[in-house]
Design an enzyme around this catalytic site. Sequence first.
Site, PDB file in Angstrom:
ATOM      1  N   ALA A 142       0.841  -1.208   0.000  1.00  0.00           N
ATOM      2  CA  ALA A 142       0.000   0.000   0.000  1.00  0.00           C
ATOM      3  C   ALA A 142       0.870   1.249   0.000  1.00  0.00           C
ATOM      4  O   ALA A 142       0.604   2.208  -0.738  1.00  0.00           O
ATOM      5  CB  ALA A 142      -0.933  -0.002   1.212  1.00  0.00           C
ATOM      6  N   TYR A 143       1.905   1.242   0.818  1.00  0.00           N
ATOM      7  CA  TYR A 143       2.807   2.390   0.907  1.00  0.00           C
ATOM      8  C   TYR A 143       3.516   2.620  -0.434  1.00  0.00           C
ATOM      9  O   TYR A 143       3.510   3.734  -0.965  1.00  0.00           O
ATOM     10  CB  TYR A 143       3.824   2.151   2.024  1.00  0.00           C
ATOM     11  CG  TYR A 143       4.803   3.274   2.222  1.00  0.00           C
ATOM     12  CD1 TYR A 143       4.413   4.456   2.842  1.00  0.00           C
ATOM     13  CD2 TYR A 143       6.129   3.166   1.804  1.00  0.00           C
ATOM     14  CE1 TYR A 143       5.305   5.490   3.035  1.00  0.00           C
ATOM     15  CE2 TYR A 143       7.032   4.194   2.001  1.00  0.00           C
ATOM     16  CZ  TYR A 143       6.617   5.354   2.621  1.00  0.00           C
ATOM     17  OH  TYR A 143       7.503   6.374   2.803  1.00  0.00           O
ATOM     18  N   ALA A 144       4.103   1.567  -0.991  1.00  0.00           N
ATOM     19  CA  ALA A 144       4.823   1.702  -2.259  1.00  0.00           C
ATOM     20  C   ALA A 144       3.886   2.152  -3.383  1.00  0.00           C
ATOM     21  O   ALA A 144       4.257   3.007  -4.192  1.00  0.00           O
ATOM     22  CB  ALA A 144       5.512   0.386  -2.627  1.00  0.00           C
ATOM     23  N   SER A 167       1.150   3.957  -3.132  1.00  0.00           N
ATOM     24  CA  SER A 167       0.811   5.374  -2.956  1.00  0.00           C
ATOM     25  C   SER A 167       1.980   6.267  -3.354  1.00  0.00           C
ATOM     26  O   SER A 167       1.782   7.337  -3.935  1.00  0.00           O
ATOM     27  CB  SER A 167       0.398   5.642  -1.510  1.00  0.00           C
ATOM     28  OG  SER A 167       1.487   5.489  -0.613  1.00  0.00           O
TER      29      SER A 167
END
Length: 153
Positions: A101-103, A105
Amino acid sequence: TYAPKLILLDISDINCIRDVAKEILNCYGCVDILINNASMKVKGAVQSISLQLDKKIMDANYFGPITLTKAVLPNMISRRTGQIVLVNSIQGKIGIPFRAAYAASKHAAVGFFDCLRAEMEEFDISVSTVNPTFICSYHRQPAPGNWEASIWK
């Protein structure tokens, strides 16, 4: 010169960003330099992270910075000057396990600000993206099985 003014903003709360930008513009008249430097991350396997948490990460790391940028951009364009900086992450260029999810975004933010850079050239507005490697962030340790509580800010 202006006295400093502290304005609190939850970058993941998209609904309040425009109001905060309006408050800043009303107070100071313009924004010369916008540095987007807020972020949230979560660590966990894709199948363990809820879609709700994926969306919260995307709101904070993608929709937050672009909403704030779009709120101050008309003022910069009308003045034909300004600088916009996105402090992103190396994970906006490469993904690593347990950070999907972080990557995602951060990849999305890089794409947006790369396009914005090209579009703003005609208005003499500088757009930069900084992609540092891993940094030490505030973290709270979640209870076992509580992935929603494993957000890094």
